[in-house]
Design a protein around this motif. Structure first.
Motif, PDB file in Angstrom:
ATOM      1  N   PHE A  84       0.856  -1.180   0.000  1.00 20.16           N
ATOM      2  CA  PHE A  84       0.000   0.000   0.000  1.00 20.16           C
ATOM      3  C   PHE A  84       0.897   1.237   0.000  1.00 20.16           C
ATOM      4  O   PHE A  84       1.680   1.450   0.933  1.00 20.16           O
ATOM      5  N   GLY A  85       0.786   2.056  -1.064  1.00 20.26           N
ATOM      6  CA  GLY A  85       1.641   3.232  -1.183  1.00 20.26           C
ATOM      7  C   GLY A  85       1.464   4.213  -0.047  1.00 20.26           C
ATOM      8  O   GLY A  85       2.398   4.938   0.303  1.00 20.26           O
ATOM      9  N   ALA A  86       0.277   4.261   0.518  1.00 19.38           N
ATOM     10  CA  ALA A  86       0.015   5.032   1.736  1.00 19.38           C
ATOM     11  C   ALA A  86      -0.968   4.214   2.569  1.00 19.38           C
ATOM     12  O   ALA A  86      -2.016   3.796   2.074  1.00 19.38           O
ATOM     13  N   ALA A  87      -0.607   3.975   3.813  1.00 19.05           N
ATOM     14  CA  ALA A  87      -1.382   3.061   4.651  1.00 19.05           C
ATOM     15  C   ALA A  87      -2.819   3.511   4.841  1.00 19.05           C
ATOM     16  O   ALA A  87      -3.753   2.701   4.800  1.00 19.05           O
ATOM     17  N   ALA A  88      -3.016   4.798   5.060  1.00 17.50           N
ATOM     18  CA  ALA A  88      -4.357   5.311   5.334  1.00 17.50           C
ATOM     19  C   ALA A  88      -4.883   6.082   4.118  1.00 17.50           C
ATOM     20  O   ALA A  88      -4.195   6.966   3.606  1.00 17.50           O
ATOM     21  N   PRO A  89      -6.097   5.708   3.647  1.00 15.53           N
ATOM     22  CA  PRO A  89      -7.002   4.713   4.209  1.00 15.53           C
ATOM     23  C   PRO A  89      -6.959   3.349   3.508  1.00 15.53           C
ATOM     24  O   PRO A  89      -7.629   2.429   3.933  1.00 15.53           O
TER      25      PRO A  89
END
Length: 372
Positions: A84-89
């Motif tokens: 995931f390139g950015a955890a959130a969301p």
């Protein structure tokens, strides 16, 4: 061992996270990217050596439809690793992808997850993301300190540092600064460069407020602000009211591939970034500062969030109070008027970046986390 990268942060959209994710894809042996739609993406994707699947929307969210599509892509491409390139969301899809056959899940955190860690509701969501992943990564020591308390003890123990790298071939001394200076008619004058979006968090207004003091000791010094953004009108008005309009140059937006020569045009790189919105809007790291060091420039950076990780205070540059233009002016003046010290800091910065901030090192770290 194909890796499915699920992200909203991918070129042609520009930004630090986009560059980070894109560069990590080059470090993986077999990768497929699932990302959002962006203007100009068809032409961009045609240049890539791996498949990119664009969603019909301009923003991926962890909905049932998006999750179903991600599962379909895992099966189509036989992918058993997920990044995931950015955890959130988007990391909220982790449990579903695990059930679909993901053997390893890595979720990257950047600056915005730090406010998730401090806000009720979002904090619980971040905890779920951490529990679903094998590893959450952080880009700086400060981010790690902010995020860990929101996680379960087991997830906190699995947090690892994964920092972006710097291409020291592109960002190198004499990579085109002379041509930039000539084109902007800045030959023979001291130049301080800031490369960033024109937004309050980056601190360009502090540089403008510092400029009258700088010019007292460095007559003719020019401040070159590289980038576009919503604060341009405000900054131009501030320069006019401060009486420094003629010595502040705005380039407007510059494509990321063309950035190195603008940094190379500097005698000093400065970005007094700061934390805003009651701590919810920090500088997570600031890769452009490291790119400036790789180009052999002394750097001045604001003490915000993880920005301190990008400078060795007194060695490669200085950390300053981003809300006070006086110490910023003092440090800029020092470096403009003591070229031997500035040169030594620039050389030390380049050596540090070459040794500790390479993409090869970041790639090794990611491959180990994914067990690829």
């Amino acid at each position: 061992m194909t890796v499915l990268v699920v992200t909203n942060d991918f070129p042609p959209r520009q930004g630090g996270i986009e560059t980070f994710v894109r560069s990590l894809c080059d470090e993986l042996p077999d990768v497929v990217v699932y990302t959002s739609h962006e203007q100009g993406d068809t032409a961009y994707d045609a240049t890539l050596p791996f498949p990119v699947i664009r969603d019909r929307t301009s923003m991926l969210l962890p909905t049932a439809r998006t999750t179903k599509r991600a599962v379909e892509l895992m099966r189509t491409y036989d992918a058993d690793r997920v990044l995931f390139g950015a955890a959130a969301p988007l990391g909220l899809m982790g449990s579903a992808l695990r059930k679909a056959g993901a053997r390893r899940i890595v979720a990257m955190t950047h600056g915005h997850e730090t406010w998730w860690a401090g806000v009720p509701g979002a904090r619980q969501a971040l905890r779920r993301i951490g529990d679903a992943a094998d590893t959450l990564t952080t880009v700086s020591s400060w981010c790690e300190e902010q995020i860990k308390p929101a996680l379960s003890p087991a997830a906190a123990a699995r947090v690892r540092r994964l920092t972006p790298g710097v291409d020291t071939h592109r960002f190198a001394p004499d990579c085109g600064g002379e041509q930039v200076r000539k084109g902007l008619r800045l030959e023979g004058v001291p130049v301080v460069v800031c490369v960033s979006r024109l937004i309050r968090r980056k601190g360009q207004d502090t540089l403008i407020r510092a400029w009258p003091r700088v010019q007292e000791s460095a007559p003719g010094a020019t401040l070159l602000l590289v980038g576009g953004g919503p604060d341009r009108d405000y900054l131009e008005e501030l320069a006019a009211s401060t009486g420094v309009s003629e010595s502040v140059v705005f380039t407007g937006p510059v494509p990321w591939p063309d950035i190195p020569p603008y940094i190379d045009a500097a005698d000093v790189f400065a970005m007094p970034c700061r934390t805003r919105r009651f701590g919810l809007e920090p500088e997570a790291l600031g890769i452009v500062t490291l790119e400036a060091s790789a180009t052999g420039k002394p750097v001045i950076v604001g003490d915000s969030g993880g920005a301190a990780d990008t400078v060795r205070h007194g060695g490669t540059g200085y950390l300053v109070d981003p809300y006070n233009p006086v110490p910023t002016a003092v440090r800029i003046t020092e470096l403009l008027t003591e070229p031997a010290r500035a040169r030594a800091m620039g050389e030390a910065g380049r050596e540090w970046v070459r040794r500790d901030w390479s993409w090869a090192r970041s790639g090794d770290g990611l491959r180990n986390l994914l067990e690829v």
